[in-house]
Design a protein around this motif. Structure first.
Motif, PDB file in Angstrom:
ATOM      1  N   ILE A  93      44.892  34.151  47.868  1.00  0.00           N
ATOM      2  CA  ILE A  93      44.694  35.246  46.924  1.00  0.00           C
ATOM      3  C   ILE A  93      45.125  34.834  45.523  1.00  0.00           C
ATOM      4  O   ILE A  93      46.251  34.391  45.310  1.00  0.00           O
ATOM      5  CB  ILE A  93      45.480  36.500  47.364  1.00  0.00           C
ATOM      6  CG1 ILE A  93      44.931  37.016  48.700  1.00  0.00           C
ATOM      7  CG2 ILE A  93      45.404  37.586  46.299  1.00  0.00           C
ATOM      8  CD1 ILE A  93      45.687  38.207  49.246  1.00  0.00           C
ATOM      9  N   LYS A  94      44.215  35.004  44.593  1.00  0.00           N
ATOM     10  CA  LYS A  94      44.530  34.761  43.185  1.00  0.00           C
ATOM     11  C   LYS A  94      44.846  36.077  42.470  1.00  0.00           C
ATOM     12  O   LYS A  94      45.733  36.137  41.625  1.00  0.00           O
ATOM     13  CB  LYS A  94      43.360  34.050  42.491  1.00  0.00           C
ATOM     14  CG  LYS A  94      43.038  32.691  43.114  1.00  0.00           C
ATOM     15  CD  LYS A  94      41.944  31.988  42.332  1.00  0.00           C
ATOM     16  CE  LYS A  94      41.598  30.646  42.984  1.00  0.00           C
ATOM     17  NZ  LYS A  94      42.751  29.719  42.994  1.00  0.00           N
ATOM     18  N   GLN A  95      44.105  37.133  42.814  1.00  0.00           N
ATOM     19  CA  GLN A  95      44.350  38.452  42.239  1.00  0.00           C
ATOM     20  C   GLN A  95      43.856  39.518  43.208  1.00  0.00           C
ATOM     21  O   GLN A  95      42.760  39.422  43.743  1.00  0.00           O
ATOM     22  CB  GLN A  95      43.648  38.602  40.885  1.00  0.00           C
ATOM     23  CG  GLN A  95      43.995  39.892  40.155  1.00  0.00           C
ATOM     24  CD  GLN A  95      43.351  39.957  38.772  1.00  0.00           C
ATOM     25  OE1 GLN A  95      42.692  39.021  38.341  1.00  0.00           O
ATOM     26  NE2 GLN A  95      43.540  41.061  38.085  1.00  0.00           N
ATOM     27  N   PHE A  96      44.684  40.546  43.408  1.00  0.00           N
ATOM     28  CA  PHE A  96      44.374  41.616  44.343  1.00  0.00           C
ATOM     29  C   PHE A  96      44.948  42.899  43.743  1.00  0.00           C
ATOM     30  O   PHE A  96      46.159  43.003  43.553  1.00  0.00           O
ATOM     31  CB  PHE A  96      44.990  41.295  45.704  1.00  0.00           C
ATOM     32  CG  PHE A  96      44.640  42.263  46.812  1.00  0.00           C
ATOM     33  CD1 PHE A  96      43.521  43.080  46.748  1.00  0.00           C
ATOM     34  CD2 PHE A  96      45.442  42.348  47.939  1.00  0.00           C
ATOM     35  CE1 PHE A  96      43.208  43.947  47.763  1.00  0.00           C
ATOM     36  CE2 PHE A  96      45.136  43.208  48.974  1.00  0.00           C
ATOM     37  CZ  PHE A  96      44.017  44.023  48.885  1.00  0.00           C
ATOM     38  N   SER A  97      44.096  43.877  43.415  1.00  0.00           N
ATOM     39  CA  SER A  97      44.597  45.031  42.667  1.00  0.00           C
ATOM     40  C   SER A  97      43.733  46.275  42.870  1.00  0.00           C
ATOM     41  O   SER A  97      42.580  46.194  43.314  1.00  0.00           O
ATOM     42  CB  SER A  97      44.665  44.701  41.170  1.00  0.00           C
ATOM     43  OG  SER A  97      43.392  44.294  40.688  1.00  0.00           O
ATOM     44  N   TRP A  98      44.334  47.423  42.548  1.00  0.00           N
ATOM     45  CA  TRP A  98      43.638  48.699  42.463  1.00  0.00           C
ATOM     46  C   TRP A  98      43.425  49.020  40.998  1.00  0.00           C
ATOM     47  O   TRP A  98      44.366  48.982  40.202  1.00  0.00           O
ATOM     48  CB  TRP A  98      44.443  49.823  43.102  1.00  0.00           C
ATOM     49  CG  TRP A  98      44.213  50.018  44.576  1.00  0.00           C
ATOM     50  CD1 TRP A  98      45.053  49.701  45.590  1.00  0.00           C
ATOM     51  CD2 TRP A  98      43.052  50.619  45.181  1.00  0.00           C
ATOM     52  NE1 TRP A  98      44.496  50.045  46.800  1.00  0.00           N
ATOM     53  CE2 TRP A  98      43.276  50.614  46.575  1.00  0.00           C
ATOM     54  CE3 TRP A  98      41.866  51.143  44.681  1.00  0.00           C
ATOM     55  CZ2 TRP A  98      42.341  51.124  47.474  1.00  0.00           C
ATOM     56  CZ3 TRP A  98      40.935  51.644  45.576  1.00  0.00           C
ATOM     57  CH2 TRP A  98      41.174  51.637  46.955  1.00  0.00           C
ATOM     58  N   LEU A  99      42.174  49.374  40.621  1.00  0.00           N
ATOM     59  CA  LEU A  99      41.844  49.712  39.240  1.00  0.00           C
ATOM     60  C   LEU A  99      41.371  51.156  39.170  1.00  0.00           C
ATOM     61  O   LEU A  99      40.686  51.640  40.060  1.00  0.00           O
ATOM     62  CB  LEU A  99      40.737  48.795  38.707  1.00  0.00           C
ATOM     63  CG  LEU A  99      40.932  47.280  38.895  1.00  0.00           C
ATOM     64  CD1 LEU A  99      39.696  46.526  38.430  1.00  0.00           C
ATOM     65  CD2 LEU A  99      42.149  46.802  38.125  1.00  0.00           C
ATOM     66  N   GLY A 100      41.737  51.836  38.085  1.00  0.00           N
ATOM     67  CA  GLY A 100      41.294  53.207  37.876  1.00  0.00           C
ATOM     68  C   GLY A 100      41.625  53.659  36.474  1.00  0.00           C
ATOM     69  O   GLY A 100      42.598  53.197  35.864  1.00  0.00           O
ATOM     70  N   LYS A 101      40.805  54.552  35.937  1.00  0.00           N
ATOM     71  CA  LYS A 101      41.009  55.065  34.579  1.00  0.00           C
ATOM     72  C   LYS A 101      41.064  53.936  33.549  1.00  0.00           C
ATOM     73  O   LYS A 101      41.879  53.940  32.629  1.00  0.00           O
ATOM     74  CB  LYS A 101      42.289  55.911  34.501  1.00  0.00           C
ATOM     75  CG  LYS A 101      42.388  57.014  35.546  1.00  0.00           C
ATOM     76  CD  LYS A 101      41.219  57.974  35.465  1.00  0.00           C
ATOM     77  CE  LYS A 101      41.282  59.025  36.555  1.00  0.00           C
ATOM     78  NZ  LYS A 101      40.125  59.940  36.529  1.00  0.00           N
ATOM     79  N   ASN A 102      40.214  52.923  33.769  1.00  0.00           N
ATOM     80  CA  ASN A 102      40.077  51.785  32.839  1.00  0.00           C
ATOM     81  C   ASN A 102      41.366  50.967  32.693  1.00  0.00           C
ATOM     82  O   ASN A 102      41.627  50.383  31.639  1.00  0.00           O
ATOM     83  CB  ASN A 102      39.633  52.273  31.456  1.00  0.00           C
ATOM     84  CG  ASN A 102      38.269  52.939  31.483  1.00  0.00           C
ATOM     85  OD1 ASN A 102      37.359  52.477  32.165  1.00  0.00           O
ATOM     86  ND2 ASN A 102      38.133  54.035  30.748  1.00  0.00           N
TER      87      ASN A 102
END
Length: 285
Positions: A93-102
């Protein structure tokens, strides 16, 4: 002499014709050889391209990412968004994330607990990982799309979850006197229109309504209606119609208020009776 010259000319023409045929034959062979050389090269490059593409697709398909496509919750609840990733091999894993509201709300291996959200990482083994985002005290401003994104050595994949709000009932405040009646719906979602009734009569068109929104995206709706004299004995009722839900948010049946004149007369008569009673008692004593 003429015969000898004609023979020489004929021989010269034959040599020229032979030379042209030889040149044409040589060019045809050269072109055939060049084409034969290019064909294997083209085939080789095409083979390499398809092989590389097939390997890339196979590697990408080896990674699985799972989320719930849609969630619906009442306001004030805690809403949990879970993203599971797995691979047939060790997941780099290099990047693992939750995105929301920009913006990025939750990152892998960056657990946090804030008043508005919590972020938690779970690693089951080298090829199975989980990232959990919890929205605390869910509000209407939290409604929208959230994206779980994974960037690993095997490629980039993402999936989204859409979070919706069902309803916020809020509080209902009402008041009434001899001149007007008022209903106020505080902290409701979605917005709506206050409907007024007196018995079966719809009085909404004669009402005056104001509305604003608080910092959490909830609506405060207040409506006032003038009370007609002589009809106070028939109760007024108010309710909030929510068009987007096609339903009523129940309001209140406002209490009956006596007219000031009749109320004052009754009170005066009561005091007169008390005074008369006191005088009679004193005479008897």
């Amino acid at each position: 002499m003429k015969s000898t010259s004609a023979a020489q000319k004929s021989s010269l023409d034959e040599r020229r014709s032979l030379s042209v045929r030889v040149q044409e034959s040589t060019m045809i062979k050269a072109m055939g050889f060049s084409s034969a050389v290019r064909t294997p090269r083209v085939f080789t490059w095409v083979s390499i391209f398809w092989l590389t593409s097939a390997v890339g697709v196979a590697v990408c398909q080896g990674v699985q990412i799972q989320t719930v496509s849609q969630l619906s919750a009442h306001c004030g609840q805690n809403v949990t968004l879970t993203c599971n990733v797995s691979s047939s091999q060790k997941l780099d894993i290099k990047q693992f994330s939750w995105l929301g509201k920009n913006k990025t709300l939750c990152k892998y291996k960056h657990d946090q607990a804030k008043p508005e959200l919590e972020c938690k990482t779970t690693k089951q083994d080298i090829s199975h990982h989980r990232l959990t985002l919890t929205l605390i005290n869910f509000k209407s401003i939290d409604v929208g799309e959230y994206i779980c994104k994974l960037h690993s050595a095997q490629g980039v994949k993402s999936k989204k979850t859409t979070v919706e709000m069902q309803e916020c009932r809020g509080n209902v405040i009402h008041s009434m006197n001899a001149s007007h009646a008022e209903c106020s719906f505080q902290g409701v979602y979605p917005d709506g229109v206050v409907h007024w009734f007196q018995g079966e009569a719809n009085l909404t068109d004669s009402s005056n309504t104001t509305q604003d929104m608080d910092k959490h995206g909830l609506h405060n709706i207040s409506s006032m209606i003038h009370v007609k004299k002589g009809k106070l004995k028939q109760p007024y009722s108010c309710s909030l119609w929510m068009p987007s839900l096609s339903k009523y948010h129940p309001g209140n049946l406002l209490p009956i208020v006596e007219e000031v004149g009749s109320s004052g007369s009754a009170a005066g008569l009561k005091w007169i009776c008390i005074v008369v009673e006191i005088i009679i008692l004193k005479l008897l004593m």
